[in-house]
Design a protein around this motif. Sequence first.
Motif, mmCIF file in Angstrom:
data_model
loop_
_atom_site.group_PDB
_atom_site.id
_atom_site.type_symbol
_atom_site.label_atom_id
_atom_site.label_comp_id
_atom_site.label_asym_id
_atom_site.label_seq_id
_atom_site.Cartn_x
_atom_site.Cartn_y
_atom_site.Cartn_z
ATOM 1 N N MET A 137 -8.410 -3.571 7.302
ATOM 2 C CA MET A 137 -8.257 -2.246 7.879
ATOM 3 C C MET A 137 -8.602 -2.329 9.354
ATOM 4 O O MET A 137 -9.671 -2.805 9.715
ATOM 5 C CB MET A 137 -9.160 -1.237 7.166
ATOM 6 C CG MET A 137 -8.824 0.202 7.459
ATOM 7 S SD MET A 137 -9.812 1.348 6.452
ATOM 8 C CE MET A 137 -11.240 1.521 7.481
ATOM 9 N N THR A 145 -2.873 0.240 -4.380
ATOM 10 C CA THR A 145 -2.290 -1.095 -4.236
ATOM 11 C C THR A 145 -2.293 -1.805 -5.582
ATOM 12 O O THR A 145 -3.086 -1.480 -6.476
ATOM 13 C CB THR A 145 -3.053 -1.931 -3.188
ATOM 14 O OG1 THR A 145 -2.323 -3.132 -2.908
ATOM 15 C CG2 THR A 145 -4.448 -2.316 -3.669
ATOM 16 N N TRP A 179 -8.035 3.519 -3.590
ATOM 17 C CA TRP A 179 -9.181 3.475 -2.693
ATOM 18 C C TRP A 179 -9.763 4.874 -2.528
ATOM 19 O O TRP A 179 -9.052 5.818 -2.178
ATOM 20 C CB TRP A 179 -8.776 2.912 -1.343
ATOM 21 C CG TRP A 179 -9.854 2.903 -0.294
ATOM 22 C CD1 TRP A 179 -9.923 3.660 0.834
ATOM 23 C CD2 TRP A 179 -11.029 2.074 -0.289
ATOM 24 N NE1 TRP A 179 -11.052 3.357 1.556
ATOM 25 C CE2 TRP A 179 -11.752 2.381 0.883
ATOM 26 C CE3 TRP A 179 -11.527 1.104 -1.161
ATOM 27 C CZ2 TRP A 179 -12.951 1.754 1.206
ATOM 28 C CZ3 TRP A 179 -12.716 0.485 -0.828
ATOM 29 C CH2 TRP A 179 -13.424 0.808 0.333
ATOM 30 N N TRP A 218 -3.369 -0.782 7.626
ATOM 31 C CA TRP A 218 -3.810 -1.420 6.385
ATOM 32 C C TRP A 218 -2.995 -2.693 6.220
ATOM 33 O O TRP A 218 -1.767 -2.649 6.152
ATOM 34 C CB TRP A 218 -3.607 -0.491 5.199
ATOM 35 C CG TRP A 218 -4.579 0.645 5.162
ATOM 36 C CD1 TRP A 218 -4.501 1.822 5.834
ATOM 37 C CD2 TRP A 218 -5.796 0.692 4.412
ATOM 38 N NE1 TRP A 218 -5.595 2.611 5.567
ATOM 39 C CE2 TRP A 218 -6.408 1.942 4.680
ATOM 40 C CE3 TRP A 218 -6.433 -0.189 3.534
ATOM 41 C CZ2 TRP A 218 -7.617 2.322 4.115
ATOM 42 C CZ3 TRP A 218 -7.628 0.189 2.965
ATOM 43 C CH2 TRP A 218 -8.212 1.424 3.252
ATOM 44 N N PHE A 221 0.834 -1.200 0.000
ATOM 45 C CA PHE A 221 0.000 0.000 0.000
ATOM 46 C C PHE A 221 0.867 1.247 0.000
ATOM 47 O O PHE A 221 1.977 1.264 0.553
ATOM 48 C CB PHE A 221 -0.890 0.041 1.251
ATOM 49 C CG PHE A 221 -1.797 -1.135 1.399
ATOM 50 C CD1 PHE A 221 -2.934 -1.255 0.623
ATOM 51 C CD2 PHE A 221 -1.504 -2.136 2.314
ATOM 52 C CE1 PHE A 221 -3.782 -2.348 0.762
ATOM 53 C CE2 PHE A 221 -2.342 -3.227 2.465
ATOM 54 C CZ PHE A 221 -3.484 -3.336 1.683
ATOM 55 N N THR A 268 -4.505 3.918 11.715
ATOM 56 C CA THR A 268 -5.113 2.754 11.066
ATOM 57 C C THR A 268 -4.032 1.858 10.484
ATOM 58 O O THR A 268 -3.062 2.349 9.907
ATOM 59 C CB THR A 268 -6.067 3.193 9.938
ATOM 60 O OG1 THR A 268 -7.127 3.976 10.485
ATOM 61 C CG2 THR A 268 -6.659 1.982 9.219
ATOM 62 N N ALA A 302 -8.335 -6.471 1.352
ATOM 63 C CA ALA A 302 -7.386 -5.814 2.234
ATOM 64 C C ALA A 302 -8.033 -5.725 3.618
ATOM 65 O O ALA A 302 -9.252 -5.734 3.737
ATOM 66 C CB ALA A 302 -7.043 -4.426 1.718
#
Length: 371
Positions: A368, A65, A75, A357, A54, A355, A366
């Motif tokens: 999160m 990605t 995203w 990832w 990422f 966060t 993916a």
Amino acid sequence: MMKLLSLVAISFALLFSLTDFSGERPKHGESMLTIHIPDFRLIPTTGASGPESFVFDFSGEGPYTGLSDGRVVKWLANDSRWIDFAVTTLTREGCEGPHEHQQTEHVCGRPLGLAFEKSTGDLYIADAYMGLLKVSPKGGVANQMLDEPLRFTNGLDIDQRTGVVYFTDSSSVYQRRNYIGVMMSGDKTGRLMKYDPNTKQVTTLLSNLAFPNGVVVSQNGDYLLVVETAACRVLRYWLNDTSTSKSRDNYDIFAERLPGFPDNIKKSPRGGFWVGLNTKHSRLTKFAMSNSWLGRTALGLPVDWMKVHSVWAKYKGNGMALRLSEGSGVISEVFEGNNGNKWISISEVEERDGTLWVGSVNTPFAGMYKI
């Protein structure tokens, strides 16, 4: 016949050793914190799988990605969806749609490592087959940067102070679609390399590496860290003359005897580095690593080891991620699922704005997680 059966039994034991049965946990690190994840968000990657790495652009948008069909996607957080951003080759016929992309990735491309260059906004891509590529901030078809053909381009990072791109070539013998062969054969033909966009020159920094994978530039730009997957360690390559390394080759060992096979490595905004472990160790993996002749023998048998490994990986998820301290490489934090929520593998952890990832080369989603 008995000899053949013995070889088959040994070979299956070797392959299955790539999947953990012992539940081994890290044993070192003064302030180790294990994070069990009872509930976290899964974000499907429509049309393809394997979000390996990422990256966010310098406007904070993303992440971006690479996927198994050769696309790089972005995203859109506000819309909660992925959109196409770039491809690594113009050859797209038969690439997209539901099929076994591993069989076509040498034609369609397989983007792995990603990094944005700050001054231009260009995205550099390490494609396992197409080599080192670059695409403009608008996306589209990426352009090749190297004249030299590479067998297995893998991870990359950029020194934003100089614009120099550091990347890995995991093997000069095996391609990504046969990466199990790299592990089983004891191949040590991998390289750590750099590309200077100002001079267009490519330089080999380290050679004879055992499956070099992820690479990251340190916070102050003094050194690089490069993951050596098959050796289960992380090397530190010094970029200046102020290092304390006494190695003639200007590198030393940053972390070793990791509890699994490391993949990508990324900086954490809280300090240190996140390392994704594709697979944790078992007693069998340790035995196999000490007896490389087993792997070479197994490769001589009429068995599709990639297919067998893929089937087993779907049912024996045991990925893990470690945060290594910046100064000493000691494990300070562990990320893994609980018994009912295991990851097939973890390729990378990218920490951004509280966060995590979580990427995996084997999953159609993916992860999160809010810290």
